[in-house]
Design a protein around this motif. Structure first.
Motif, PDB file in Angstrom:
ATOM      1  N   SER A  17      28.456  52.963  -3.305  1.00  0.00           N
ATOM      2  CA  SER A  17      27.698  52.001  -4.103  1.00  0.00           C
ATOM      3  C   SER A  17      26.622  51.323  -3.264  1.00  0.00           C
ATOM      4  CB  SER A  17      28.638  50.949  -4.696  1.00  0.00           C
ATOM      5  OG  SER A  17      27.938  49.991  -5.449  1.00  0.00           O
ATOM      6  N   GLN A  18      26.912  51.073  -1.998  1.00  0.00           N
ATOM      7  CA  GLN A  18      25.961  50.375  -1.124  1.00  0.00           C
ATOM      8  C   GLN A  18      24.760  51.225  -0.746  1.00  0.00           C
ATOM      9  OE1 GLN A  18      28.734  49.287   1.954  1.00  0.00           O
ATOM     10  NE2 GLN A  18      29.062  47.240   1.112  1.00  0.00           N
ATOM     11  N   THR A  22      21.243  46.894  -5.149  1.00  0.00           N
ATOM     12  CA  THR A  22      21.588  46.005  -6.251  1.00  0.00           C
ATOM     13  C   THR A  22      20.310  45.513  -6.912  1.00  0.00           C
ATOM     14  OG1 THR A  22      23.603  45.233  -5.173  1.00  0.00           O
ATOM     15  CG2 THR A  22      22.686  43.821  -6.877  1.00  0.00           C
ATOM     16  N   GLY A  26      22.494  44.917 -12.270  1.00  0.00           N
ATOM     17  CA  GLY A  26      23.799  44.578 -11.715  1.00  0.00           C
ATOM     18  C   GLY A  26      24.048  43.090 -11.643  1.00  0.00           C
ATOM     19  N   ALA A  53      24.985  39.856  -3.288  1.00  0.00           N
ATOM     20  CA  ALA A  53      24.727  41.225  -3.734  1.00  0.00           C
ATOM     21  C   ALA A  53      25.941  42.119  -3.576  1.00  0.00           C
ATOM     22  CB  ALA A  53      23.545  41.805  -2.962  1.00  0.00           C
ATOM     23  N   VAL A  56      28.471  42.824  -6.515  1.00  0.00           N
ATOM     24  CA  VAL A  56      28.217  43.910  -7.462  1.00  0.00           C
ATOM     25  C   VAL A  56      28.857  45.196  -6.968  1.00  0.00           C
ATOM     26  CG1 VAL A  56      26.422  45.306  -8.557  1.00  0.00           C
ATOM     27  CG2 VAL A  56      26.100  42.846  -8.270  1.00  0.00           C
ATOM     28  N   HIS A  57      28.669  45.506  -5.685  1.00  0.00           N
ATOM     29  CA  HIS A  57      29.222  46.738  -5.121  1.00  0.00           C
ATOM     30  C   HIS A  57      30.755  46.717  -5.140  1.00  0.00           C
ATOM     31  CE1 HIS A  57      25.225  47.875  -3.971  1.00  0.00           C
ATOM     32  NE2 HIS A  57      25.101  46.894  -3.090  1.00  0.00           N
ATOM     33  N   ASN A 109      26.702  50.989  -9.970  1.00  0.00           N
ATOM     34  CA  ASN A 109      25.717  50.008  -9.536  1.00  0.00           C
ATOM     35  C   ASN A 109      25.650  48.760 -10.394  1.00  0.00           C
ATOM     36  OD1 ASN A 109      23.797  49.593  -7.410  1.00  0.00           O
ATOM     37  ND2 ASN A 109      22.161  49.706  -8.931  1.00  0.00           N
ATOM     38  N   SER A 110      26.491  48.627 -11.393  1.00  0.00           N
ATOM     39  CA  SER A 110      26.424  47.435 -12.238  1.00  0.00           C
ATOM     40  C   SER A 110      27.564  47.462 -13.238  1.00  0.00           C
ATOM     41  CB  SER A 110      25.081  47.392 -12.992  1.00  0.00           C
ATOM     42  OG  SER A 110      24.947  48.522 -13.818  1.00  0.00           O
ATOM     43  N   ALA A 377      19.479  44.664  -1.379  1.00  0.00           N
ATOM     44  CA  ALA A 377      19.191  44.380  -2.783  1.00  0.00           C
ATOM     45  C   ALA A 377      17.690  44.359  -3.026  1.00  0.00           C
ATOM     46  CB  ALA A 377      19.802  43.043  -3.183  1.00  0.00           C
ATOM     47  N   VAL A 403      18.236  39.245 -10.025  1.00  0.00           N
ATOM     48  CA  VAL A 403      18.708  39.688  -8.716  1.00  0.00           C
ATOM     49  C   VAL A 403      18.452  38.626  -7.649  1.00  0.00           C
ATOM     50  CG1 VAL A 403      16.579  40.899  -8.037  1.00  0.00           C
ATOM     51  CG2 VAL A 403      18.809  41.682  -7.182  1.00  0.00           C
ATOM     52  N   THR A 407      21.421  37.212  -5.316  1.00  0.00           N
ATOM     53  CA  THR A 407      21.446  37.406  -3.869  1.00  0.00           C
ATOM     54  C   THR A 407      21.294  36.100  -3.094  1.00  0.00           C
ATOM     55  OG1 THR A 407      19.090  37.958  -3.938  1.00  0.00           O
ATOM     56  CG2 THR A 407      20.633  39.784  -3.976  1.00  0.00           C
TER      57      THR A 407
END
Length: 505
Positions: A17-18, A22, A26, A53, A56-57, A109-110, A377, A403, A407
């Motif tokens: 995911s990383q 993001t 997400g 961020a 989300v992951h 991702n979300s 992100a 976002v 973040t």
């Protein structure tokens, strides 16, 4: 063994995911609320890890790992021994599908419809493992109603399939199905009370799921997107939608190698055609067996897949491949179905060594993917700049608003605006009205930014749409007191509360 597998799967899914940035998709719940599914999960992650961020992951990795577990358990059914292992391996192997960019974006991702499949899989697991007692339809109905409150897609992939399949089985017992020699007559409807109860539970769950969002909205909750019932014209369905649907299925299977020029990456994605083939074969076998099949869960999985794909292909969502998110439940459903209906046949054909080789290739592809660099992100530089300049509450386009708020851990709050002709207006969907209430908040800046196309061939997944021209900002809010330019961003600052100009959504 199961515990170790879950830990490894979570770590791999988190790292995968990383590799994808993001973004605002997400940072907010999307076009539906996910109130009862992923929002509680995000709350727990935020409680433990904080708001940033990585939340989300982490949540996405948890969701996908849970889906993998439930898919493996559902594929196993009530079998034991070698076949149970083969079933679980096939299903979990197909789920090792997210590849870089498109697949990771769609599945990891979300908050998205993939998470919606988790409570549905749990409901089908209860149907599969529990004895047919009176409380099973009650529990299943409650789970489906709970999930549909969060996401109306449950209506198509679970509620309607449960009602149709159980009604079909009850009617089959009355009109078509003849038992062996001891019972030459069709079964009475009374013998199918369990299926009838499940069908009734489905109808009740659907009614509750459709009504609850309106109740939540009336008491101050977010506005949820309404059910889309519009059909595409026939020429669009056949010349556009079906092609997009096919490409989206390749994305789900991790096999969308079209346009990928990196040889190693393309090779791994071509290998995922094996999983796509197994999923398609599982669907075909289940469809062939459907009229006489005694396996209720296989019928439910098949019906959910077919209804999800048909409504996607004939409706208005099959715009382009970023809309893969609308059919993400197809992946776990098809994986579980392939394990249930194909494992015994493949073992009988002595194809276990071939499957092991393919699984090793999948794992090698996963290692390749998780070794890619961590991507920060979107708009992370903008977040730092706003914090440094002590700008705490402002407005911008969708792709910068949510976002940045996430973040920064809400140290900087940016709310979304939409174009409205030559001016701007507050975003109307999935927002809280108090965000734009001048008696509660004071916004004094607007961020305008240039978009970018992203990386080929998945520009729709990695690019950003620009936010409007400066003239639209000035036409809405007047001449700013100060203007800053930082990289791709232009930041306009006023000495007044901009929310007094905007009508509340």
């Amino acid at each position: 063994m199961w515990g170790l597998g879950l830990v490894v799967a979570f770590a791999a899914n988190l790292r995968l995911s990383q590799t994808n940035a993001t973004n605002s998709d997400g940072a907010i719940t999307g076009d539906v609320t996910y109130y009862t599914t992923e929002v509680p999960e995000y709350m727990l992650v935020e409680l433990v890890h904080g708001l940033n961020a990585d939340a989300v992951h982490i949540a996405a990795a948890l969701t996908y790992t849970l889906a993998m577990l439930l898919v493996a358990l559902l594929a196993m059914g009530k079998t034991t021994g070698r076949e149970a292992v083969a079933r679980a391996a096939i299903a979990a192997g197909i789920m090792i599908a997210p590849q870089l960019d498109a697949g990771t974006y769609a599945l990891l991702n979300s908050p998205d419809h993939l998470g919606t499949s988790v409570p549905v899989l749990l409901a089908w697991l209860i149907v599969d493992r529990a004895r047919p007692r009176w409380y099973v339809p009650v529990v299943v109905g409650l789970i489906l109603a709970w999930a549909q409150i969060a996401d109306v897609l449950v209506l198509y992939v679970a509620v309607v399939p449960l009602a149709i399949v159980c009604s079909f089985r009850a009617l089959r017992a009355k009109f078509w199905q003849r038992q062996r020699r001891r019972q030459p007559q069709p079964q009475p409807m009374a013998s199918k009370r369990y299926e009838i109860a499940l069908a009734v539970a489905a109808v009740a769950a659907g009614m509750v799921g459709l009504a609850a969002p309106h109740v939540l909205q009336a008491i101050g909750g977010e506005t949820q997107a309404q059910v889309a019932t519009q059909l595409s014209p026939l020429n669009v369905i056949f010349w556009h939608n079906l092609r997009v649907t096919g490409i989206c299925l390749l994305v789900l299977a991790g096999a969308n190698f079209i346009g990928v020029h990196q040889a190693v990456r393309s090779g791994f994605e071509i290998l995922h055609l094996a999983g796509a083939t197994l999923g398609a074969c599982g669907i075909a076998v289940a469809a062939w067996r459907f009229p006489r099949d005694r396996d209720l869960v296989s019928q439910l999985l098949l019906a959910g897949i077919v209804i999800n794909l048909v409504t996607f292909a004939v409706g208005t969502h099959a715009v382009e491949i970023t809309y893969t998110r609308e059919i993400t439940p197809v992946l776990p459903f098809a994986a579980a179905l392939a394990g249930r209906v194909l494992a015994g046949r493949l073992l009988a054909m002595r194809l276990a060594p071939v499957l092991i080789v393919v699984l090793c290739g999948y794992l090698a592809g996963l290692v390749f993917a998780i070794r890619q660099p961590v991507v920060p992100a979107q708009n992370a530089r903008l977040t730092s700049w706003l914090e440094t300049h002590h700008l705490r509450y402002g407005l911008s386009g969708y792709w910068a608003a949510n976002v940045v708020t996430l973040t920064s851990g809400e140290r900087v709050k940016v709310r979304s605006l939409d174009p409205a002709g030559a001016t701007l207006r507050a975003t109307r969907q999935l927002v809280k009205t108090e965000w734009y209430d001048p008696s509660r908040e004071s916004a004094n800046f607007v961020v305008v930014y240039h978009g970018y196309a992203g990386t080929q061939p998945f520009t729709g997944f990695t690019g950003v749409v620009s936010f409007p021209e400066a003239k639209e900002v000035i036409a809405t809010f007047g001449t700013p007191a100060r203007t800053y330019r930082y990289g791709q961003y232009t930041i306009f600052v006023w000495n007044k509360n901009l929310l007094t100009v905007l009508p509340r959504p």
